[in-house]
Every structure is written in structure tokens, then in C-alpha cells.
Enzyme design. Structure first.
Site, mmCIF file in Angstrom:
data_model
loop_
_atom_site.group_PDB
_atom_site.id
_atom_site.type_symbol
_atom_site.label_atom_id
_atom_site.label_comp_id
_atom_site.label_asym_id
_atom_site.label_seq_id
_atom_site.Cartn_x
_atom_site.Cartn_y
_atom_site.Cartn_z
ATOM 1 C CE LYS A 1 24.024 -1.486 26.505
ATOM 2 N NZ LYS A 1 22.662 -0.722 26.201
ATOM 3 N NE ARG B 1 18.343 -2.350 36.478
ATOM 4 C CZ ARG B 1 18.154 -3.436 37.161
ATOM 5 N NH1 ARG B 1 17.134 -4.236 38.246
ATOM 6 N NH2 ARG B 1 17.596 -4.320 36.086
ATOM 7 C CG ASN C 1 3.481 -13.034 36.445
ATOM 8 O OD1 ASN C 1 2.990 -12.022 36.808
ATOM 9 N ND2 ASN C 1 4.826 -13.160 36.261
ATOM 10 C CG ASP C 2 2.593 -11.570 40.521
ATOM 11 O OD1 ASP C 2 3.083 -12.383 40.405
ATOM 12 O OD2 ASP C 2 2.722 -10.339 40.057
ATOM 13 C CD GLU D 1 19.107 -1.852 24.579
ATOM 14 O OE1 GLU D 1 18.321 -2.344 24.150
ATOM 15 O OE2 GLU D 1 20.676 -2.319 24.340
ATOM 16 C CG ASP E 1 5.943 -9.854 41.286
ATOM 17 O OD1 ASP E 1 6.902 -10.912 40.812
ATOM 18 O OD2 ASP E 1 5.707 -9.417 40.377
ATOM 19 C CE LYS E 2 12.905 -7.316 40.709
ATOM 20 N NZ LYS E 2 12.502 -6.016 39.909
#
EC number: 7.6.2.1
Length: 1251
Positions: free
Chosen positions: A619, A652, A896-897, A555, A454-455
Site C-alpha cells: 500500500k 486522503r 511545539n506551538d 494506519e 497550526d494544523k
């Protein structure tokens, strides 16, 4: 032909997959798919469908019924399901979870049943029964009973300890408390007592105990903020909102107690982001969706109190449905070991049958004619041979090692504790040690081919940090003082001048602070003002401190950075926003918020300044911002260069811009905006079109660069694992740009990597399928398949594919034509046959397509799957397992993993702030991804080597021990007479040869842990199964056979026609048994010494201690005293003392041991000298290697100008926050009055803007 192929296609080829959308294919019903658009259908099908619809009283997906505050409703007979015979239970699960296997009554029978399912244990149970039959018993019953009880007892104790731990964990969760309405009042009860239909009250920071419908909360419009870290690993908050009617009428305890709403909804399923249902109350119906459901496992945040109605409980909750089936995992060596035991069974039966035939022949030729052998029974030779067959099964039973399994369990248990005790895998910051949650998979850690990771929260910390920015073409963020001079070491910027600074923000460019405070460049202030005003962040004040709640961590990082640089967002109402600009509070009227979505990749806000001018601030991703800039933008190229530099540093990026808007232009645009806002159809598309009209001719201010912080040591770990020939695939639900950016950050992707995307792969696979179809036919049956690579060799390639493309490529997208196939009306036999053939062709095509995809993906150096669902993660893992037959490991941190973790051969959970769902389902857990390299390259490799050595030696020593009986049979008329004393047979595997091999299996190391990490190439021996396979097994068997021959025939030759020093012949059976047994014990214990690579005092003591123990016990058992006490059990009285006082016997033992071991020493010397392995070479030079400087990873090289790669800003929140703010639904009704706006600050800001 083409028409037939087209009809078999299971996806719509005209529609391209959307890279931004997470596919919800997990449990899509056929009705959902059919409702996506009109489709033509035959007239008969329409009639059939209408007939079926009439018979259905409820919608197919809304059969779950819930009545509020009415437990008896859910106990009605039609809600009961038959569980077992006449025992019935409600279809509504209670809220207790159960992960344990046994209770006090079922432990003993169930555990014994499970243990006797093992072939070896069941075999020895049968053997024990056979030994109770006097006619065939050649050994005492205790020779089998003692080892069997030992094996069963140790395994049962281990299972009991594991299950007690599961009981404790279940009890801890089930006994958490919650407030539930009972008898008209809220009462505290345990989670396990909550039932469907209960109305519950939750408070801030409470875990949600079940899937509940939000009824009301203390927030405006019954908003509720939840943290979903347990589900998806993300710590940013998400909002839920109750229905307007329940918000209005269900705020008080009395109203909640009298609430009698009725809900019809979908059955329990695993779709986390979908929910369909209807609330019937007050003679009206209200639609329900996922935005009104709070899921079990989430945490209530920033909401003082909320109320909810339990919809799904316990095993029916979505988090439990997503956990997948618990699979019983076994290692590759386990399967191989079982096959080898079966091989030994066959050898045992063949040998016993051969010797039984030999005995029948001997009886016919010799026994019947030897009067002195008459035993009083007139049995035929064939009958005697039959009895001897079972006798030899008993005598040679030690060919199947009963202690093998228990020894393996002990070794695995010890190796698991070594993982738990490893301080180098202990994360002190959170007091989290590594934990081996299973004891059965350790050696498989040394055989991993593919890692699926997973990330969010696994590779990254999910913490965004403002690192750099480019303003007016100038880059800020390097280590510089106020004079713009760069320094390698410089102190952090002191933000004490700013009363709103949070004290945690780290920045090192003092020149930027100088620019902000001096005001020489108005663009600098404008830049941070834009960050403080253009967002959808919510603000709270807790004990006077400002606290931001952002929908995405990106954000939040930007607004927090603006706050620290002097532009603090303070408050917002439905149509105003208040910002502190370098200490001066100013309030701006918000005219419109142009919300983000995945197509726009930007957001804008239109505000009216206190001076009356109108401005748009925007943005977004550079790819969309640059298309909308005014032609006259002098800093466009400088900002582009800065973006390239930021991207090369894997930051990013995000572009900021603005424009002035004339009053008339805004008035005209606003009319269109208001019309689009109330559009009844295609509202989102209409708004996007209107947004496009105003977002043009923008003035570029600059760009931000945020670091999505990787966990410490991630690039180094991935580099090491790659050198160990382990491929890493990243499976994440994040956007494609975000996932790609992380790929570069953790060095999965590099400058020279050629990236293939979904559309590229689709065309490649389509071409391959066409070629395979063209080559099909008669010739394919006779020509063996030849593997053709998809890419030319030598290139560094990576695959990045989204969940939508994955469904498209793997033909997982369900067919809209399935309605035809599901009709239940009878057809002709021909139609049935054609439908069956069509389905078979579809399945074959799908299987071939999936195999081609796996082959293609495995040719890539890295694979990143983004926007994938939990089920898709598990599917990808399963495809690699199925088609590559490779050992897989999945690592993740969120619920979710879980499915992926359970599907892989080995599951690893990251234990941290993101919750414990993944950890609870995992086989191993630790706190940081970097510990994975130590788990695999050190513990995994050592465990594999130790287990392989242990098994090879174990088979060797048992064959060397058992086959002496075989050779002895040729000299005793095949009579099943044992070559040893009974007690020696009983204790050989238990005491005389067990401890040294156990210690080798626990402690042996070919090289140290540091060298294992320094030379990852050592890991490949496990991947290639080089140390334990059928070849090694038969070599061990051959070694055992040859050793048994030496052990038998050298003493036999020495005893023939021999006279001792006292003139007596020592060549009696008992002395011979003692001689062979002594030579055997010394040989096998010295052999383990030759196999040991890592010597410790414990190893040496165990080897010599085992030999000493053998002699000590033997002299005791052969003493006259014990014979007097148990005359029938101890019959070798005085044998040891009589035989071992003869030097001739000792010389025989020494000669036997030497002949057994010297060839082994010679072969080992030659192999290490002429054909040394990698570990042999490292062992040879280990002193020099220790003295050398430790291996260091090369520094990163900036990849400037990589304009083809850009990280878009990860707006991870869903569309809808702008509506929420604009409508005022999220704003508290009682807001503190704003301070008066300072006139001097207003004038100064006006001058700054106008200049």
C-alpha cells in the site's frame, strides 16, 4: 566579484533541500555542522584547531554530567554558579516550575515599582511632591492623592488576582506525586522535590515529570509507549526502548537502588527530537539517543510500569526550553496612547511656560505698581514667573489624565469577562468555556492582519475516518442500500453480524456489505484482507476487547475499518500474523516487512499463506504505486478517476496492490535482502534498492479514501476571516502532501489557486536579489525604492514551502566555513576589518533576502509552511511582524506551538485533549477553531471600537475641563488661580464624568454580533487604524479646546455688567465657578450620549445619574454644616444655593450647553447623510437585515479530474517499526495460544483466491 559573492553564501547550493525532512536548525552546534562532511581548511587553521582541541578535556556538547542515585554529586562546588554577589546555586535546576511574579514580601515594592514605571503615574507622584511645597502649590494635596491612590489600588488588586491564579496553577503541577528511590526503596514524593540523578518509577497513564532516561519497563525488551500530545498535539503513540543492558539488569527495586551509572550528555536545549549522550556503567560505555529519552509532558500509555533516570529537571527540560521567553505584550493603541500622553506633556510644559512668561510680564507692568496686590514679599517678576510655571504645572495637571490608565484597565477587565461569559464560545461537549487569560490585549483583537495557525489539533481533530474506497473500479461509500440504489437518507450499516466490530464505525453503503458477505467479487475480500495484514499496528486485549495501537492515525483507521468489515487483525509474533477472515482465524508466516520511509512512500509485507503460496501485499501513494504496476491492469483508469473524485472531496488517498511470488524468485531475493539487512554501511540505501527489485509488476486492487476530519466550522471561519481581509498562514510539522490536502479541505486552497513551491520561490528571489544588486551603487542612494510586485495582480496564488526550503531561502542554514571565523588567535587589523565587512555584507544580504521573501509571501492569498520546527514557526511570525509592521495572531494546541504563540502579538491556545502547554502560554483560549471568528469579528471589533471611542472622548472631556483655566488666566494676571472649586477638580474625573464613559467602553455596539459576523468587511476599520490615530487625537483636542472656550466665554459675557432679580450682582468668582462647572458636567455627559450607539437603561441612568450626583454633592459641599466642621477645606459656603436660584444663571448654562452640542449634532447628521460609513449603512437598514434570511455559505462544488493534486497517505511514523516487529523486540513473550484453524474456512479462502 563572483568569487567574493560565492564565499559569502551561507548554504550549500549544490544540495537541494529535502521536503520530507524536518530541519533541526534550532540549536545546531557548529561542531555538528562541521561533522557533516570533510572540508578543506588552511594549514594554520588546522594547527590552531588542534591546539584548541588539546585544551578541551570534554566534548563541547557533552558537558552535562549525571550520577544515578547520588544527589551529593550534583552539589559539588564546580557545579555551582554565582547568582548574586556571593549567593551560589547549582547549575542543575530543581523540578519546581515558577510562573508567578510576586510573593508575600515582594508584592508591594515590586508592584509599586512596576506601576511607577508608567510615565503618567510617575508624573503624578512628582506632582504630589510639588503640591507639598507651599510657595508653588495652587491646589490642595488631596486633589492629586485621591485619584492616584485609586489608580494604584485598582491596578494592584488586578495584578494580585492574576498572580494568585498563577500561584494556584504552579502549586497544582508542583504537588503532583511520583515514586522515587530514597534510602533504597521507592517512596512517594512531590514533583517539586525530584532532582537530577533520581531514579523514578512511572505507571500507565502517568505524566512524565522530567526528562528521563528509560532504564527498563514491564514490556518486552523494555519498550515504552508514550503519547506526545502535550508536545506536538498528536495523539498517536510513539515507542521508546531502553538499552539492552539496563533492560537486563535493572528490573527489580534492589537493582535500581544500587544502580550507579554515570552519564555525560549535551547541555539542556530545545531540540525535541535530538539527544546525544553516553552512559558509563560496569566499565563499559553505551551511546544514548532520543529513542531512549522520555520527555516531560508526555504520558505513559500501554505500559504497566517503567523506570527512568532523571537527566533534566524543571526549567532545563526540553518542553520548558521550547516555551521561549515570556514577552510583555502591549497593544498598538497602548503605544499610541503613550505617545499621545507624551505629546500632552509637551503641550502642558509649553502652555505653562507661556503663562509663566505672561505672569512675569504682568508683574513687571502691573503687579509691581498695584499697591493693593502687595503680598509682603519683594520677589522679582522673573522669580514670580518661575514659581508660577510650577503652579500652572499643578493647575493644568488634568491635561494628563491620571484616571485614563485605570479606566482603560477597568474596560479591558470587563471586556475579558464578556469573552469568558460568551455562551456561543462555550464547548459543551468538553465543558470548556472561552478564556481571556490576559486583560491587556482585547482591542488588538480588532486589528489583526495575519493569523498563523497550526494544523494538527487546531484545524483538524486529528481523527481519521474511513469514508470511501474503490475496489475493482467500483466506488463504495455513498448512501446506498443492498440493491445498489442511492438514497439521500439511509440508516447506518448494521455490523452486528461481526463479533469483532467495535460499534463506533459509521458507514452507509449497504451494497459493500452485500458484496463482502456474498463473495461474488473476490477482489472485495482481498482488498480488506490486505488492510488487515499490511501494517505495523500493535494489538492489545483489554477485558476481552481488541485495542489497536498504531504509529499513525491513518494506519489505525484502515486496520479498524478492515476489522469492522470482517477482517480483524488479532495477533502477531516475530514471524507470524493472525487475522480473522469473516469469523475464520488464519495465521500467516511473515517472510519480510518492507518498511515505509519518506522516499518510498509505501510499505509492503511478504507472507506465506497456510496453503504454502507466497504473496506480496503493498500500500502506498498513488504516485509511486502506479509506476510499479503490471502493464495489464484493467482497472487502472477507473481507479485513477476514483482517486480524482476522492481528491476533489479532500480525502486522503492510498492505493492497494499485490503480486504472487514464485518460490525460486523469493529465495533469490531473500539472499539479497538478508545481505542488505546486515550491511555495515549505508544499510538503509541498500535495503531500499533491494525492495525496488521485488516491488514491481503489481496487480492493482483499488484505493482507500480517509477523511482527516476538520473541526466543525473551519471552512466557514476561514472564509469569513478572508472577507475581513485577514490572511491565514498554516505552519505545521506535517508532510507537504498532508498539509496541502488540509489546505484544500478548509478552502484555503481552491481549484483556481496557482500553487508556488519552494523551488519556484527560490528562483524568483534569486532573480530579485540579482536585480537589486545590479541596481545598487551610487544611484540607489538618490533614487527612492519602488516596490515591484512578484506576481501580476488579480491572480489567486498560494505558497507551500517546507522547513528545509525555508532555511535555504532565508539563509538560515549555518555555514560550514564558520570554523575559520571562530578562531580565537589574534589577526592583523586588516584581517579583522575585512572579516567585519564580510559579516556586515552577509547580514545585509540575509536581511534583504528575508524582506523579499516576506513581500512575496504576503502577495499570496494563502501560505502553508510544512515540516517546520517550533523555532521556524516563531521565526516566520517574527519576520512578518518585523517587515510588514502588521498585527499578528498565532493559534495552536501543542507545546511545539508555544514559541509561535509567544512571538505573535496575540497568542491563542486550543484547549482540548492535546494538552495544556499552548493554553498556559496563550493570551486567549477556547476549544474549537471556529470560535476564532467570533473572538475577532465580534469581541475584537467591539473592543477596538469601544476603546477608540473611549479614548477620543476622554481626551476631549479632559481638555474641555482643563483649558478653562487657560482662558481664565488672561483675566487674573496669569496668577495660576483655578477656575473651579478644589473639590470639583478632585471629583470631576472620579465621579462626575467617569461612569458614562466607562459604560460606553464596556457596552457600546455599532451593530449587533450577528450583523458583525454577517458583514466581515466591517472589520477593516481596525486594521487601518481609522478610529484612533494622531489625526483623531488632534480632532478630539481641538473639540476640547473649542468647548472650553464656549464654557468660559459665554458665562463670562453673561456675567459682565449683570444684576440679578434681587438686585444683587451674581458675578462673583464663586458663582462663576459654579456656573462653568455645571455647564461642563452637563455638556460632557450629554456629549457621551451623542457618542453612544447602543442605548440601554444602564447608559441612560449613568448619564443623568452623574449630573444628579454632581448637583447633590455640590449642594452638600456648599452647605453651612460642612463648612462649620471643616472651615478650611470647604470655602464655597452657600454659593450653589445662591447662584442656582437665579433663572439667569440657568439660561446661561442652557445657552452654553446648546452652543457646545448643536454643532456636533449638525456635523454628525451631515456625515451620516452624505458620507455614511459601512456600519452607518447597516445601522440604517438593521431592521430589514434582521428580517432577511440568515447568510448561508455556498455548497462545495466537486472539482473532478484534478489529477495534478493528490493526497499521499500520511505515514507519520518513523522508519524502524518493521525492524522492531521482525526482531521480536515488541512481542510479548507470553502469548495466548491461537485457536485451531478451521478447515472449511481455509478451503473457502483458497477457492476465493484462486478464482
Amino acid at each position: 566579484m563572483n568569487t567574493e559573492r560565492d564565499s559569502e553564501t551561507t548554504f550549500d547550493e549544490d544540495s537541494q533541500p529535502n521536503d520530507e525532512v524536518v530541519p533541526y536548525s534550532d540549536d545546531e552546534t557548529e561542531d555538528e555542522l562541521e561533522d557533516q562532511g570533510p572540508a578543506l581548511e588552511p594549514e594554520q587553521n588546522r594547527i590552531n584547531r588542534e591546539a584548541e582541541d588539546k585544551r578541551e578535556t570534554l566534548r563541547k556538547d557533552c558537558t552535562w554530567q549525571v550520577k544515578a542515585n547520588d544527589r551529593k554529586f550534583h552539589e559539588q562546588p564546580h557545579f555551582m554558579n554565582t547568582k548574586f554577589f556571593c549567593i551560589k546555586e547549582s547549575k542543575y535546576a530543581n523540578n519546581a516550575i515558577k510562573t508567578y511574579k510576586y510573593n508575600g514580601f515582594t508584592f508591594l515594592p515590586m508592584n509599586l515599582f512596576e506601576q511607577f514605571k508608567r510615565a503618567a503615574n510617575f508624573y503624578f507622584l512628582i506632582l504630589l511632591i510639588l503640591q507639598a511645597i507651599p510657595q508653588i502649590s495652587t491646589l490642595a494635596w488631596y486633589t492629586t492623592l485621591v485619584p492616584l491612590l485609586l489608580v494604584l489600588g485598582i491596578t494592584a488588586i488586578k495584578d494580585l488576582v492574576d498572580d494568585v491564579a498563577r500561584h494556584k496553577m504552579d502549586k497544582e503541577i508542583n504537588n503532583r506525586t511520583c515514586e522515587v528511590i530514597k534510602d533504597g526503596r521507592f517512596k512517594i514524593i512531590k514533583w517539586k522535590d525530584i532532582q537530577v540523578g533520581d531514579v523514578i518509577r512511572l505507571k500507565k497513564n502517568d505524566f512524565i515529570p522530567a526528562d528521563i532516561l528509560l532504564l527498563s519497563s514491564s514490556e518486552p525488551n523494555s519498550l515504552c509507549y508514550v503519547e506526545t500530545a502535550e508536545l506536538d498535539g498528536e495523539t498517536n503513540l510513539k515507542f521508546k526502548m531502553a538499552l539492552e543492558i539496563t533492560d537486563q539488569y535493572l528490573q527489580t527495586e534492589d537493582n535500581l537502588a544500587t544502580f550507579d551509572g554515570f552519564i555525560e550528555c549535551e547541555e539542556p536545549n530545545n531540540r525535541l527530537d535530538k539527544f546525544t549522550g553516553t552512559l558509563f556503567w560496569r566499565k563499559r560505555s553505551f551511546p544514548l539517543d532520543a529513542d531512549k529519552i522520555l520527555l516531560r509532558g508526555c504520558v505513559i500509555r500501554n505500559t504497566d510500569v517503567c523506570h527512568g533516570l532523571v537527566i533534566f529537571a524543571g526549567a532545563d527540560t526540553k518542553i520548558m526550553k521550547n516555551s521561549g521567553k515570556t514577552r510583555f505584550k502591549r497593544t498598538k493603541i497602548d503605544y499610541l496612547m503613550n505617545y499621545m500622553v507624551y505629546t500632552i506633556f509637551i503641550v502642558l510644559i509649553l502652555v505653562s511656560a507661556g503663562l509663566a512668561i505672561g505672569h512675569a510680564y504682568w508683574e513687571a507692568q502691573v503687579g509691581n505698581y498695584s499697591w493693593y496686590l502687595y503680598d509682603g514679599e519683594n520677589a522679582t517678576p522673573s522669580y514670580r514667573g518661575f514659581l508660577n510655571f510650577w503652579g500652572y504645572i499643578i493647575v493644568l495637571n488634568t491635561m494628563v489624565p491620571i484616571s485614563l490608565y485605570v479606566s482603560v484597565e477597568v474596560i479591558r477587565l470587563g471586556q475579558s469577562h464578556f469573552i469568558n461569559w460568551d455562551l456561543q464560545m462555550y464547548y459543551a461537549e468538553k465543558d470548556t468555556p472561552a478564556k481571556a487569560r490576559t486583560t491587556t490585549l482585547n482591542e488588538q483583537l480588532g486589528q489583526i492582519h495575519y493569523i498563523f495557525s497550526d494544523k494538527t489539533g487546531t484545524l483538524t481533530q486529528n481523527i481519521m475516518t474511513f469514508k470511501k474506497c474503490c475496489i475493482n473500479g467500483q466506488i463504495y461509500g455513498d448512501h446506498r442500500d443492498a440493491s445498489q440504489h442511492s438514497h439521500s437518507k439511509i440508516e447506518m450499516v448494521d455490523f452486528s453480524w461481526n463479533t469483532f466490530a467495535d460499534g463506533k464505525f459509521a458507514f452507509y453503503d449497504h451494497y459493500l456489505i452485500e458484496q463482502i458477505q456474498s463473495g461474488k467479487e473476490p477482489e472485495v475480500r482481498q482488498f480488506f484482507f490486505l488492510l488487515s495484514i499490511c501494517h505495523t499496528v500493535m494489538v492489545d486485549r483489554i477485558d476481552g476487547q481488541i485495542n489497536y495501537q498504531a504509529a499513525s492515525p491513518d494506519e489505525g483507521a484502515l486496520v479498524n475499518a478492515a476489522r469492522n468489515f470482517g477482517f480483524a487483525f488479532l495477533a502477531r509474533t516475530q514471524n507470524t500474523i493472525t487475522v480473522s477472515e469473516l469469523g475464520t482465524e488464519r495465521t500467516y508466516s511473515v517472510l519480510a516487512i518492507l518498511d515505509f520511509n519518506s522516499d518510498r512512500k509505501r510499505m509492503s509485507i511478504i507472507v506465506r499463506t497456510p496453503e504454502g503460496s507466497i504473496r506480496l501485499y503493498c500500500k502506498g501513494a498513488d504516485t509511486v504505486i502506479y509506476e510499479r504496476l503490471h502493464q495489464m491492469n484493467p482497472i487502472k483508469q477507473e481507479t485513477q478517476d476514483a482517486l480524482d473524485i476522492f481528491a476533489s472531496e479532500t480525502l486522503r488517498t492510498l492505493c492497494l496492490c499485490y503480486k504472487e511470488i514464485e518460490e525460486k524468485e523469493f529465495a533469490d531475493w531473500n539472499k539479497k535482502f538478508m545481505a542488505a539487512s546486515v550491511a555495515s554501511t549505508n544499510r538503509d540505501e541498500a535495503l531500499d534498492k533491494v525492495y525496488e527489485e521485488i516491488e514491481k509488476d503489481l496487480i492493482l486492487l483499488g484505493a482507500t479514501a480517509i477523511e482527516d476530519k476538520l473541526q466543525d466550522g473551519v471552512p466557514e471561519t476561514i472564509s469569513k476571516l478572508a472577507k475581513a481581509d485577514i490572511k491565514i498562514w498554516v505552519l505545521t510539522g506535517d508532510k507537504k502532501e498532508t498539509a496541502e490536502n488540509i489546505g484544500f479541505a478548509c478552502e484555503l486552497l481552491t481549484e483556481d489557486t496557482t500553487i508556488c513551491y519552494g523551488e519556484d520561490i527560490n528562483s524568483l528571489l534569486h532573480t530579485r536579489m540579482e536585480n537589486q544588486r545590479n541596481r545598487g551603487g551610487v544611484t540607489s542612494k538618490f533614487v527612492p525604492p519602488v516596490y515591484e510586485p512578484f506576481f501580476p495582480p488579480g491572480e489567486n496564488r498560494a505558497l507551500i514551502i517546507t522547513g528545509s526550503w525555508l532555511n535555504e531561502i532565508l539563509l538560515e542554514k549555518k555555514s560550514k566555513r564558520s570554523k575559520i571565523l571562530k578562531l580565537k588567535f589574534p589577526r592583523t587589523e586588516e584581517e579583522r576589518r575585512m572579516r567585519t565587512q564580510s559579516r556586515r555584507r552577509l547580514e545585509e544580504k540575509k536581511e534583504q533576502r528575508q524582506k523579499n521573501f516576506v513581500d512575496l509571501a504576503c502577495e499570496c492569498n494563502a501560505v502553508i509552511c510544512c515540516r517546520v520546527t517550533p523555532k521556524q514557526k516563531a521565526m516566520v511570525v517574527d519576520l512578518v511582524k518585523r517587515y510588514k509592521k502588521a498585527i499578528t495572531l498565532a493559534i495552536g494546541d501543542g507545546a511545539n506551538d508555544v514559541n509561535m504563540i509567544k512571538t505573535a502579538h496575540i497568542g491563542v491556545g486550543i484547549s482540548g485533549q492535546e494538552g495544556m502547554q499552548a493554553v498556559m502560554s496563550s493570551d486567549y483560549s477556547f476549544a474549537q477553531f471556529r470560535y476564532l471568528q467570533r473572538l475577532l469579528l465580534v469581541h475584537g471589533r467591539w473592543s477596538y471600537i469601544r476603546m477608540c471611542k473611549f479614548l477620543r472622548y476622554f481626551f476631549y472631556k479632559n481638555f474641555a475641563f482643563t483649558l478653562v483655566h487657560f482662558w481664565y488666566s488672561f483675566f487674573n494676571g496669569y496668577s495660576a488661580q483655578t477656575a473651579y472649586e478644589d473639590w470639583f477638580i478632585t471629583l470631576y474625573n472620579v465621579l462626575y464624568s467617569s461612569l458614562p464613559v466607562l459604560l460606553m467602553g464596556l457596552l457600546d455596539q455599532d451593530v449587533s454580533d450577528k450583523l458583525s459576523l454577517r458583514f466581515p468587511g466591517l472589520y477593516v476599520v481596525g486594521q487601518r487604524d481609522l478610529l484612533f490615530n494622531y489625526k483623531k487625537f488632534f480632532v478630539s483636542l481641538l473639540h476640547g479646546v473649542l468647548t472650553s472656550m464656549v464654557l468660559f466665554f459665554i458665562p463670562l459675557g453673561a456675567y459682565l455688567q449683570t444684576v440679578g432679580q434681587d438686585g444683587e450682582a451674581p458675578s462673583d468668582y464663586q458663582s462663576f465657578a459654579v456656573t462653568v462647572a455645571s455647564a461642563l458636567v452637563i455638556t460632557v455627559n450629554f456629549q457621551i450620549g451623542l457618542d453612544t450607539s447602543y442605548w440601554t437603561f444602564v447608559n441612560a441612568f449613568s448619564i443623568f445619574g452623574s449630573i444628579a450626583l454632581y448637583f447633590g454633592i455640590m449642594f452638600d459641599f456648599h452647605s453651612a454644616g460642612i463648612h462649620v466642621l471643616f472651615p478650611s477645606a470647604f470655602q464655597f459656603t452657600g454659593t450653589a444655593s445662591n447662584a442656582l436660584r437665579q433663572p439667569y444663571i440657568w439660561l446661561t448654562i442652557i445657552l452654553t450647553v446648546a452652543v457646545c452640542l448643536l454643532p456636533v449634532v449638525a456635523i454628525r447628521f451631515l456625515s451620516m447623510t452624505i458620507w455614511p460609513s459601512e456600519s452607518d449603512k447597516i445601522q440604517k437598514h438593521r431592521k430589514r437585515l434582521k428580517a432577511e434570511e440568515q447568510w448561508k455559505r455556498p455548497q462545495n462544488v466537486f472539482r473532478r479530474g484534478a489529477s495534478s493534486r493528490r493526497s499521499a497517505y500520511a505515514f507519520s511514523h518513523q522508519r524502524g517499526y518493521a525492524d522492531l516487529i521482525s526482531s521480536g523486540r515488541s512481542i510479548r513473550k507470553k502469548r495466548s495460544p491461537l485457536d485451531a484453524i478451521i478447515a472449511e474456512g481455509t478451503a473457502e479462502y483458497r477457492r476465493t483466491v484462486e478464482s
